[in-house]
Motif scaffolding. Structure first.
Motif: not given
Length: 124
Positions: A57-61, A105-114, A119-124
């Protein structure tokens, strides 16, 4: 006299360049400095995600329709995920998708992970 004018100009320049956070509202997100700590509903959501121990899991702003939104997402490759989008007050305004009523989906391109799991497995 010239020296007094020069000193006055230097003082004015220095005063106008000071970084006064109390009056800098442009750095506020949802009227708070740290949304992950200062928005009670968001802090509660993070606590739930942390308690579950889910490293995906992750949260993006991001910005959507001229407002700050929070995207609850995950990167689990084995799950067909739904990414919920919430406003500053925690109201769910939709999901990210391709249907006409979905948020693009395009809003994800301009977001920031907050936030993401320690122990995240996400390659962000």
């Amino acid at each position: 006299m010239k020296r007094l004018v020069s000193l006055s100009l230097i003082f004015i320049i220095i005063s106008s360049c000071s970084n006064n956070k109390e009056n800098d509202f442009s750095s506020l997100i949802c009227n708070v400095e740290k949304p992950t700590e200062d928005l009670d509903w968001l802090e509660s959501e993070i606590d739930i995600l942390t308690d579950e121990g889910d490293q995906y899991n992750y949260i993006k702003q991001a910005e959507y329709n001229n407002q700050t939104v929070f995207i609850f997402a995950n990167c689990n490759p084995l799950v067909n995920s739904v990414f919920f989008v919430k406003t500053c007050d925690g109201q769910n305004i939709g999901i990210i998708g391709t249907r006409e009523q979905d948020i693009p989906w395009s809003i994800l391109n301009n977001g920031e992970i907050i936030w993401k799991a320690d122990d995240s497995e996400c390659n962000l």
